[in-house]
Design a protein around this motif. Structure first.
Motif, PDB file in Angstrom:
ATOM      1  N   GLN A 319       0.835  -1.206   0.000  1.00  0.00           N
ATOM      2  CA  GLN A 319       0.000   0.000   0.000  1.00  0.00           C
ATOM      3  C   GLN A 319       0.866   1.250   0.000  1.00  0.00           C
ATOM      4  O   GLN A 319       0.560   2.228  -0.699  1.00  0.00           O
ATOM      5  N   HIS A 320       1.956   1.202   0.790  1.00  0.00           N
ATOM      6  CA  HIS A 320       2.864   2.346   0.843  1.00  0.00           C
ATOM      7  C   HIS A 320       3.526   2.572  -0.514  1.00  0.00           C
ATOM      8  O   HIS A 320       3.652   3.714  -0.970  1.00  0.00           O
ATOM      9  N   GLU A 322       2.330   1.717  -3.410  1.00  0.00           N
ATOM     10  CA  GLU A 322       1.316   2.237  -4.313  1.00  0.00           C
ATOM     11  C   GLU A 322       1.055   3.716  -4.046  1.00  0.00           C
ATOM     12  O   GLU A 322       0.924   4.525  -4.980  1.00  0.00           O
ATOM     13  N   LEU A 323       0.991   4.080  -2.754  1.00  0.00           N
ATOM     14  CA  LEU A 323       0.804   5.488  -2.394  1.00  0.00           C
ATOM     15  C   LEU A 323       1.988   6.319  -2.857  1.00  0.00           C
ATOM     16  O   LEU A 323       1.818   7.425  -3.395  1.00  0.00           O
ATOM     17  N   ARG A 326       1.690   6.845  -6.482  1.00  0.00           N
ATOM     18  CA  ARG A 326       0.687   7.869  -6.803  1.00  0.00           C
ATOM     19  C   ARG A 326       1.201   9.265  -6.483  1.00  0.00           C
ATOM     20  O   ARG A 326       0.985  10.209  -7.262  1.00  0.00           O
ATOM     21  N   LEU A 327       1.885   9.397  -5.341  1.00  0.00           N
ATOM     22  CA  LEU A 327       2.422  10.713  -4.974  1.00  0.00           C
ATOM     23  C   LEU A 327       3.465  11.172  -5.979  1.00  0.00           C
ATOM     24  O   LEU A 327       3.515  12.356  -6.348  1.00  0.00           O
ATOM     25  N   ASN A 330       1.616  12.209  -9.031  1.00  0.00           N
ATOM     26  CA  ASN A 330       0.965  13.511  -8.819  1.00  0.00           C
ATOM     27  C   ASN A 330       1.975  14.651  -8.835  1.00  0.00           C
ATOM     28  O   ASN A 330       1.662  15.759  -9.286  1.00  0.00           O
ATOM     29  N   ARG A 687      -2.409  16.631   0.104  1.00  0.00           N
ATOM     30  CA  ARG A 687      -2.021  15.248   0.402  1.00  0.00           C
ATOM     31  C   ARG A 687      -2.731  14.649   1.597  1.00  0.00           C
ATOM     32  O   ARG A 687      -2.640  13.446   1.827  1.00  0.00           O
ATOM     33  N   LEU A 689      -5.674  13.710   2.642  1.00  0.00           N
ATOM     34  CA  LEU A 689      -6.644  12.614   2.598  1.00  0.00           C
ATOM     35  C   LEU A 689      -5.975  11.277   2.313  1.00  0.00           C
ATOM     36  O   LEU A 689      -6.543  10.222   2.602  1.00  0.00           O
ATOM     37  N   ASN A 690      -4.760  11.316   1.756  1.00  0.00           N
ATOM     38  CA  ASN A 690      -4.033  10.086   1.446  1.00  0.00           C
ATOM     39  C   ASN A 690      -2.773   9.917   2.280  1.00  0.00           C
ATOM     40  O   ASN A 690      -2.081   8.906   2.141  1.00  0.00           O
ATOM     41  N   SER A 691      -2.467  10.893   3.122  1.00  0.00           N
ATOM     42  CA  SER A 691      -1.216  10.848   3.889  1.00  0.00           C
ATOM     43  C   SER A 691      -1.497  11.098   5.365  1.00  0.00           C
ATOM     44  O   SER A 691      -1.787  12.229   5.767  1.00  0.00           O
ATOM     45  N   GLN A 722     -11.998  17.509   1.197  1.00  0.00           N
ATOM     46  CA  GLN A 722     -10.991  18.233   1.975  1.00  0.00           C
ATOM     47  C   GLN A 722     -11.650  19.222   2.927  1.00  0.00           C
ATOM     48  O   GLN A 722     -11.252  19.342   4.095  1.00  0.00           O
TER      49      GLN A 722
END
Length: 758
Positions: A319-320, A322-323, A326-327, A330, A687, A689-691, A722
């Protein structure tokens, strides 16, 4: 040393290894054969690549034992704290590393490496070894000497011997019986009436000895202090309460009472007893843990737990990753169109330029594309339609390019197309024709059919180009020449483009002289009730072609060429004029106007007075204004800036620390500079909502602002999710495109009726 049960003949190899670990001697007493036997047993269950016991001494890291550990790895770890701990915690379990902390004077860490599949078994074995090492140290400390001050007591040896005899029974007697023996000795030695052992929890008092309290629980609770001893005389009895702490963690209180106050020697003896009892209880706890592990059922249960933990960590790692992916995506892509952004484009261009210079291969070409009259489209159909149009344009542009080409969005309605291996007209023309043909087809936006045109500037790399920024600038100049020539056309860069356009610095200076740098205003609301509390001023540049440029397109240029202070003064003057027009129609509500200024204004009192004079000349009170200064820029100013900030506040101007969290001394800035508002940088909002880390930082800043009396403003609110999260967190104020984009002054007037007390 604890007595270990015999290992049955059918015991598993894992149980046999655990039992052997429990016989391992103290590190200082272990021989080379003991260490070799230990590593051999570990290696049989978990094929070891590396193994080490290490600790910290006065000279730095101390390797008590190491097996197959490269010298380069030891150098990478470092020799001193905190680098050593940081490096150890960075070792990757996915590569088979296992690091186990140890509660021991000589050994602080166990370090081993096997295969990732063996990680649960290896961690279990290192846990057992760590507990065994802790046991050996606690046993050694239990036999330690008393304070030399006790030796003044003629009977000190007898007292210590009696206590030691009881301590030697620790492993053979149940805890209650052991404490009963200890109480009997204290009655004889110190005339103790009662001995209590209690644990003071957050909710209730737990009695460890005796089984029932003979005194009120509230009275006993009043004797318990987590860090300090308590002495009290109640109804002719002298009470003494001492906290027991191990590894700096509280776990119990020893309480006694006597009919007479204790003499100095007795107090020393009581302190010695407290230390011995602490070690005794810790030793019993460790031995209980070891005894629990020394059974096949317990080992299998613990191994299953570790395997489940390992699976959970692998899932979290995926998951990390993948995050992180994505980061990273982005960070290098435009969030609206998903096209590469300026950063990715520039990186790609630098590589292309390096190849061109090194191999002298066919060069490349840049096409700078700008949508004609995009502002009018936004104003007529709304920002959502404008965003949809940009997305559709991005898709059409991508359909026109080849495999090694790239389409990037720089911001607003500006796109750049990179054409690989294309330097001649016959290479570029087919792509340009496809671009014009695809863009010419009407767009359907929210039920409306819309036809647009674009202006294109083309520039190809050559031997004379020094860097990619110069080439991008040439394509930009060619695009502006296309607009000056009437829009909806293509212009190839030539020196004529440069001559007619002038340098960027000259164009900016001309815009300042002609008053084409104008203020726009973004509402700031109180999140709990959506009440307008402030307006942040954002500079906009109206180009000669009628395009509107955002501040990030020209503020850095103004900083570089020395125009930033003049730009700030013009914006302040025009904002003051607009504020004077607003006040008669704003109603009873009070609002502030926040203006972002360069830290260079703080360099001297003269610069500060120029700002104050502008407000006075325009006839507005300074108390309406908030001056915002960037945290990183503010930290680079001289000590005079502190005086300047105090002078501004004395005039009634409030101070805001902008982009908080992006500098290197954020918390120090809160105490060093006299500020009223803290503005959290919008990158944290994007960030959060995902961090969890970014969310935790915003939550921490909320608490700090509440405790220190600052007002927190959160920037960059781009979505309802947000906004709701910030409301749930209890943040005070916020702004962002979801609430409102920056608007011209005339569009703000209808909103002023919603203003409340700032």
């Amino acid at each position: 040393m604890s007595v270990q049960p015999a290992v049955p003949h059918d015991a598993t190899p894992l149980l046999a290894t655990v039992s052997s670990i429990m016989d391992f001697p103290a590190p200082g007493a272990a021989s080379a054969q003991d260490y070799g036997r230990l590593v051999q047993q570990l290696d049989q269950l978990c094929p070891l690549q590396h193994f080490a016991m290490l600790g910290l001494a006065d000279g730095g890291v101390h390797w008590l034992y190491e097996e197959r550990l490269p010298q380069t790895f030891k150098q990478w770890l470092g020799r001193e704290e905190p680098r050593l701990t940081e490096q150890l915690t960075q070792l990757d379990e996915q590569q088979g590393w296992c690091v186990q902390p140890v509660e021991h004077v000589e050994v602080q860490w166990l370090l081993a490496r096997s295969t990732p599949e063996q990680m649960p078994t290896l961690r279990l074995l290192l846990e057992c070894l760590a507990k065994r090492l802790h046991e050996t140290q606690t046993g050694t400390q239990l036999a330690g000497q008393a304070s030399p001050l006790m030796q003044r007591d003629p009977h000190w040896q007898q007292k210590i011997e009696k206590i030691s005899r009881i301590m030697r029974l620790a492993h053979s007697l149940p805890q209650h019986a052991l404490l009963s023996q200890l109480e009997a000795v204290l009655r004889q030695m110190l005339a103790v009436q009662d001995m209590l052992l209690v644990h003071q929890g957050s909710q209730r008092l737990e009695t460890l000895y005796p089984a029932q309290l003979a005194h009120p629980a509230d009275f006993i609770r009043g004797l318990c202090h987590s860090t300090n001893g308590v002495e009290r005389c109640e109804q002719g009895m002298y009470w003494y309460s001492l906290p027991l702490r191990q590894q700096q963690q509280y776990f119990a209180h020893l309480i006694i009472n006597t009919p007479h106050p204790l003499e100095a020697d007795d107090r020393l003896f009581l302190d010695f007893l407290r230390h011995q009892l602490t070690l005794l209880l810790e030793l019993k706890r460790v031995r209980h843990q070891l005894d629990e592990l020394n059974s096949e059922e317990s080992i299998n249960r613990r191994l299953q737990q570790l395997r489940q933990t390992n699976l959970r960590l692998q899932k979290q790692l995926k998951q990390h990753q993948e995050l992180e992916r994505r980061l990273q995506f982005n960070a290098l892509h435009d969030p609206l169109t998903m096209l590469p952004n300026r950063a990715l484009l520039m990186n790609h261009l630098h590589h292309a330029m390096t190849r061109f210079r090194r191999y002298r291969t066919a060069g490349f070409t840049l096409i700078f594309l700008d949508v004609d009259h995009f502002k009018q489209i936004n104003d007529a159909l709304g920002h959502s339609a404008g965003d949809q149009l940009l997305q559709e344009i991005g898709k059409r542009l991508q359909s026109c390019i080849r495999q090694n080409d790239m389409v990037a969005r720089l911001g607003g309605d500006e796109f750049v197309i990179y054409l690989d291996n294309s330097q001649e007209e016959e290479d570029v023309s087919p792509v340009l024709n496809r671009l014009i043909g695809r863009i010419a087809h009407p767009f359907r936006l929210q039920g409306n059919e819309l036809s647009i045109t674009v202006s294109l500037g083309v520039a190809s790399v050559s031997e004379q180009i020094n860097d990619v920024s110069e080439l991008l600038h040439q394509a930009d100049l060619a695009m502006y020449q296309a607009k000056r020539n009437g829009r909806s056309r293509i212009v190839n860069y030539s020196e004529a483009c440069k001559e007619s356009a002038g340098s960027p610095e000259e164009r900016l200076a001309k815009a300042l002289r002609e008053g084409r740098i104008v203020p726009y205003f973004q509402p700031v609301i109180r999140l709990e009730d959506s009440c307008l509390t402030a307006l942040e001023v954002m500079a906009r540049w109206i180009t000669e072609e009628g395009e509107l440029k955002d501040a990030f397109d020209f503020i850095p240029l103004a900083e570089q060429c020395g125009l930033i202070q003049e730009l700030d003064r013009q914006i302040l003057s025009r904002t003051s004029q607009q504020l004077k027009r607003w006040l008669p129609v704003s109603g009873p509500g009070r609002f502030k106007v926040a203006l972002n200024l360069s830290g260079k204004h703080l360099a001297s009192r003269e610069h500060i007075l120029q700002l104050v004079n502008i407000m006075e000349e325009e006839g507005v009170m300074p108390g309406y204004f908030i001056f915002e200064f960037n945290e990183r820029e503010l930290s680079r100013q001289s000590a005079d800036s502190l005086t300047a900030l105090h002078e501004l506040r004395a005039k009634g101007i409030q101070i805001s620390l902008d982009d908080f969290g992006t500098g290197f001394s954020s918390l120090n800035a809160l105490f060093h500079f006299p500020v009223d508002y803290i503005k959290v940088d919008d990158s944290f909002t994007h960030r959060m909502l995902n961090s969890p880390k970014d969310l935790a930082l915003i939550r921490a800043m909320r608490d700090i602002c509440q405790d220190l009396g600052f007002t927190l403003v959160v920037e960059g609110i781009e979505s309802p999710q947000q906004l709701q999260k910030l409301i749930d967190l209890g943040c005070a104020m916020g702004q962002g495109r979801h609430i409102s984009p920056p608007l011209p002054g005339a569009d703000i007037t209808p909103l002023l009726g919603q203003a409340g007390m700032a």
